[in-house]
Design a protein around this motif. Structure first.
Motif, PDB file in Angstrom:
ATOM      1  N   VAL A  67       0.845  -1.188   0.000  1.00  0.00           N
ATOM      2  CA  VAL A  67       0.000   0.000   0.000  1.00  0.00           C
ATOM      3  C   VAL A  67       0.877   1.235   0.000  1.00  0.00           C
ATOM      4  O   VAL A  67       1.896   1.279   0.682  1.00  0.00           O
ATOM      5  CB  VAL A  67      -0.884   0.012   1.267  1.00  0.00           C
ATOM      6  N   THR A  68       0.495   2.259  -0.763  1.00  0.00           N
ATOM      7  CA  THR A  68       1.207   3.536  -0.698  1.00  0.00           C
ATOM      8  C   THR A  68       0.734   4.295   0.537  1.00  0.00           C
ATOM      9  O   THR A  68      -0.360   4.048   1.054  1.00  0.00           O
ATOM     10  CB  THR A  68       0.949   4.404  -1.943  1.00  0.00           C
ATOM     11  N   THR A  69       1.556   5.213   0.992  1.00  0.00           N
ATOM     12  CA  THR A  69       1.183   5.994   2.174  1.00  0.00           C
ATOM     13  C   THR A  69      -0.045   6.855   1.887  1.00  0.00           C
ATOM     14  O   THR A  69      -0.859   7.086   2.771  1.00  0.00           O
ATOM     15  CB  THR A  69       2.354   6.873   2.633  1.00  0.00           C
ATOM     16  N   ARG A  70      -0.178   7.296   0.651  1.00  0.00           N
ATOM     17  CA  ARG A  70      -1.359   8.074   0.267  1.00  0.00           C
ATOM     18  C   ARG A  70      -2.613   7.205   0.405  1.00  0.00           C
ATOM     19  O   ARG A  70      -3.646   7.650   0.917  1.00  0.00           O
ATOM     20  CB  ARG A  70      -1.204   8.551  -1.176  1.00  0.00           C
ATOM     21  N   ALA A  71      -2.548   5.941  -0.067  1.00  0.00           N
ATOM     22  CA  ALA A  71      -3.691   5.043   0.041  1.00  0.00           C
ATOM     23  C   ALA A  71      -3.993   4.730   1.512  1.00  0.00           C
ATOM     24  O   ALA A  71      -5.155   4.601   1.890  1.00  0.00           O
ATOM     25  CB  ALA A  71      -3.440   3.759  -0.741  1.00  0.00           C
ATOM     26  N   LEU A  72      -2.952   4.627   2.339  1.00  0.00           N
ATOM     27  CA  LEU A  72      -3.168   4.382   3.772  1.00  0.00           C
ATOM     28  C   LEU A  72      -3.959   5.514   4.410  1.00  0.00           C
ATOM     29  O   LEU A  72      -4.874   5.289   5.208  1.00  0.00           O
ATOM     30  CB  LEU A  72      -1.829   4.220   4.497  1.00  0.00           C
ATOM     31  N   ARG A  73      -3.619   6.764   4.066  1.00  0.00           N
ATOM     32  CA  ARG A  73      -4.361   7.913   4.588  1.00  0.00           C
ATOM     33  C   ARG A  73      -5.819   7.866   4.132  1.00  0.00           C
ATOM     34  O   ARG A  73      -6.736   8.150   4.898  1.00  0.00           O
ATOM     35  CB  ARG A  73      -3.720   9.218   4.111  1.00  0.00           C
ATOM     36  N   THR A  74      -6.001   7.506   2.865  1.00  0.00           N
ATOM     37  CA  THR A  74      -7.364   7.451   2.327  1.00  0.00           C
ATOM     38  C   THR A  74      -8.158   6.332   2.990  1.00  0.00           C
ATOM     39  O   THR A  74      -9.351   6.493   3.252  1.00  0.00           O
ATOM     40  CB  THR A  74      -7.329   7.257   0.802  1.00  0.00           C
ATOM     41  N   ILE A  75      -7.513   5.200   3.241  1.00  0.00           N
ATOM     42  CA  ILE A  75      -8.178   4.077   3.923  1.00  0.00           C
ATOM     43  C   ILE A  75      -8.610   4.511   5.317  1.00  0.00           C
ATOM     44  O   ILE A  75      -9.731   4.239   5.755  1.00  0.00           O
ATOM     45  CB  ILE A  75      -7.248   2.847   3.976  1.00  0.00           C
ATOM     46  N   LYS A  76      -7.742   5.218   6.017  1.00  0.00           N
ATOM     47  CA  LYS A  76      -8.065   5.698   7.361  1.00  0.00           C
ATOM     48  C   LYS A  76      -9.231   6.678   7.311  1.00  0.00           C
ATOM     49  O   LYS A  76     -10.149   6.619   8.124  1.00  0.00           O
ATOM     50  CB  LYS A  76      -6.838   6.359   7.983  1.00  0.00           C
ATOM     51  N   ARG A  77      -9.222   7.580   6.328  1.00  0.00           N
ATOM     52  CA  ARG A  77     -10.288   8.570   6.180  1.00  0.00           C
ATOM     53  C   ARG A  77     -11.618   7.905   5.841  1.00  0.00           C
ATOM     54  O   ARG A  77     -12.677   8.345   6.295  1.00  0.00           O
ATOM     55  CB  ARG A  77      -9.921   9.573   5.093  1.00  0.00           C
ATOM     56  N   ALA A  78     -11.561   6.829   5.035  1.00  0.00           N
ATOM     57  CA  ALA A  78     -12.790   6.139   4.630  1.00  0.00           C
ATOM     58  C   ALA A  78     -13.380   5.312   5.763  1.00  0.00           C
ATOM     59  O   ALA A  78     -14.545   4.917   5.700  1.00  0.00           O
ATOM     60  CB  ALA A  78     -12.514   5.246   3.425  1.00  0.00           C
ATOM     61  N   GLY A  79     -12.580   5.021   6.796  1.00  0.00           N
ATOM     62  CA  GLY A  79     -13.105   4.253   7.917  1.00  0.00           C
ATOM     63  C   GLY A  79     -12.790   2.776   7.840  1.00  0.00           C
ATOM     64  O   GLY A  79     -13.519   1.962   8.387  1.00  0.00           O
ATOM     65  N   GLY A  80     -11.730   2.423   7.144  1.00  0.00           N
ATOM     66  CA  GLY A  80     -11.330   1.023   7.070  1.00  0.00           C
ATOM     67  C   GLY A  80     -11.198   0.543   5.639  1.00  0.00           C
ATOM     68  O   GLY A  80     -11.614   1.203   4.678  1.00  0.00           O
ATOM     69  N   LEU A  81     -10.594  -0.626   5.505  1.00  0.00           N
ATOM     70  CA  LEU A  81     -10.322  -1.202   4.183  1.00  0.00           C
ATOM     71  C   LEU A  81     -11.594  -1.477   3.402  1.00  0.00           C
ATOM     72  O   LEU A  81     -11.683  -1.180   2.208  1.00  0.00           O
ATOM     73  CB  LEU A  81      -9.498  -2.488   4.339  1.00  0.00           C
ATOM     74  N   ASP A  82     -12.609  -2.023   4.063  1.00  0.00           N
ATOM     75  CA  ASP A  82     -13.855  -2.375   3.366  1.00  0.00           C
ATOM     76  C   ASP A  82     -14.524  -1.144   2.762  1.00  0.00           C
ATOM     77  O   ASP A  82     -14.929  -1.158   1.593  1.00  0.00           O
ATOM     78  CB  ASP A  82     -14.827  -3.066   4.327  1.00  0.00           C
ATOM     79  N   ASN A  83     -14.625  -0.077   3.550  1.00  0.00           N
ATOM     80  CA  ASN A  83     -15.241   1.156   3.037  1.00  0.00           C
ATOM     81  C   ASN A  83     -14.416   1.754   1.903  1.00  0.00           C
ATOM     82  O   ASN A  83     -14.960   2.263   0.923  1.00  0.00           O
ATOM     83  CB  ASN A  83     -15.404   2.183   4.155  1.00  0.00           C
ATOM     84  N   TYR A  84     -13.097   1.719   2.033  1.00  0.00           N
ATOM     85  CA  TYR A  84     -12.224   2.242   0.985  1.00  0.00           C
ATOM     86  C   TYR A  84     -12.454   1.494  -0.328  1.00  0.00           C
ATOM     87  O   TYR A  84     -12.585   2.105  -1.386  1.00  0.00           O
ATOM     88  CB  TYR A  84     -10.755   2.115   1.408  1.00  0.00           C
ATOM     89  N   LEU A  85     -12.507   0.171  -0.251  1.00  0.00           N
ATOM     90  CA  LEU A  85     -12.691  -0.630  -1.466  1.00  0.00           C
ATOM     91  C   LEU A  85     -14.041  -0.353  -2.122  1.00  0.00           C
ATOM     92  O   LEU A  85     -14.143  -0.307  -3.347  1.00  0.00           O
ATOM     93  CB  LEU A  85     -12.556  -2.119  -1.143  1.00  0.00           C
ATOM     94  N   LYS A  86     -15.085  -0.132  -1.317  1.00  0.00           N
ATOM     95  CA  LYS A  86     -16.416   0.114  -1.877  1.00  0.00           C
ATOM     96  C   LYS A  86     -16.566   1.519  -2.441  1.00  0.00           C
ATOM     97  O   LYS A  86     -17.272   1.722  -3.414  1.00  0.00           O
ATOM     98  CB  LYS A  86     -17.487  -0.133  -0.815  1.00  0.00           C
ATOM     99  N   GLN A  87     -15.875   2.511  -1.833  1.00  0.00           N
ATOM    100  CA  GLN A  87     -16.068   3.901  -2.224  1.00  0.00           C
ATOM    101  C   GLN A  87     -15.138   4.362  -3.340  1.00  0.00           C
ATOM    102  O   GLN A  87     -15.459   5.301  -4.061  1.00  0.00           O
ATOM    103  CB  GLN A  87     -15.847   4.821  -1.014  1.00  0.00           C
TER     104      GLN A  87
END
Length: 192
Positions: A67-87
């Motif tokens: 994972v890139t650090t940018r994607a990690l920040r986005t995953i955290k903002r989305a509320g977890g891996l599942d929400n990130y993948l769906k959104q």
């Protein structure tokens, strides 16, 4: 170098390494080294990629990903891996991201089906059906009433309806326009 869009569809990404992790749209960048002598030499910059184990609530396990650090920040903002993948839009997800998205959605669907088989789930389903049943009955009744009015009128337009209401008001001895119910009753008596 780049694959055609119709061939790869949503999955087209030029950066091969990005296909096997969540890079969040980050790719390899190119530029020049410019020293004091101004003798430029080509160089590249790679994204900041980390190997992480990210918890997935839906799957019930930790998924090991690059994972890139940018994607990690986005995953955290989305509320977890599942929400990130769906959104996240499909063009920002790699092959691995799309595979995980489908896996999460399938697991959620399976859990929903299992929940609906429980007594609480059956009760919720009945409430939803009841709410939709009332709405559909009202919509059907309105549709049939308007269809009946259109069949009774000579001209199924707004002007035709206004003429019919005026005619009904004159026949019934009312001033102004007759109500819709009075007009329908008057027209149906005339037709019989």
């Amino acid at each position: 170098m780049f694959a055609s869009l119709p061939r790869l569809g949503e999955f087209s990404q030029p950066f091969k390494r990005a296909q096997f992790g969540l890079f969040g749209g980050k790719t390899k960048q190119y530029g020049n080294n410019v020293p004091f002598s101004k003798h430029k030499t080509r160089r590249s910059w790679l994204p900041n990629v980390q190997t992480k184990r990210l918890p997935s609530e839906t799957l019930g396990e930790k998924v090991k990903l690059k994972v890139t650090t940018r994607a990690l920040r986005t995953i955290k903002r989305a509320g977890g891996l599942d929400n990130y993948l769906k959104q996240t839009h499909a063009h920002k997800l790699s092959h691995e991201g799309m595979r995980l998205r489908l896996k999460v959605k399938d697991t959620e669907k399976q859990k929903r089906i299992e929940y609906l088989r429980t007594p609480e789930g059956k009760q919720e389903l009945e409430k939803q059906r009841g709410a939709h049943g009332v709405r559909s009955k009202i919509a059907t009744a309105l549709f049939l009433k308007t269809k009946r009015i259109a069949n009774l009128l000579e001209e199924p337009t707004l002007e035709g309806a206004r003429k019919a209401r005026q005619e009904a008001a004159k026949a019934l001895g009312l001033s102004g326009l007759a109500s819709a119910k009075e007009t329908i009753a008057y027209i149906s008596r005339q037709r019989l």
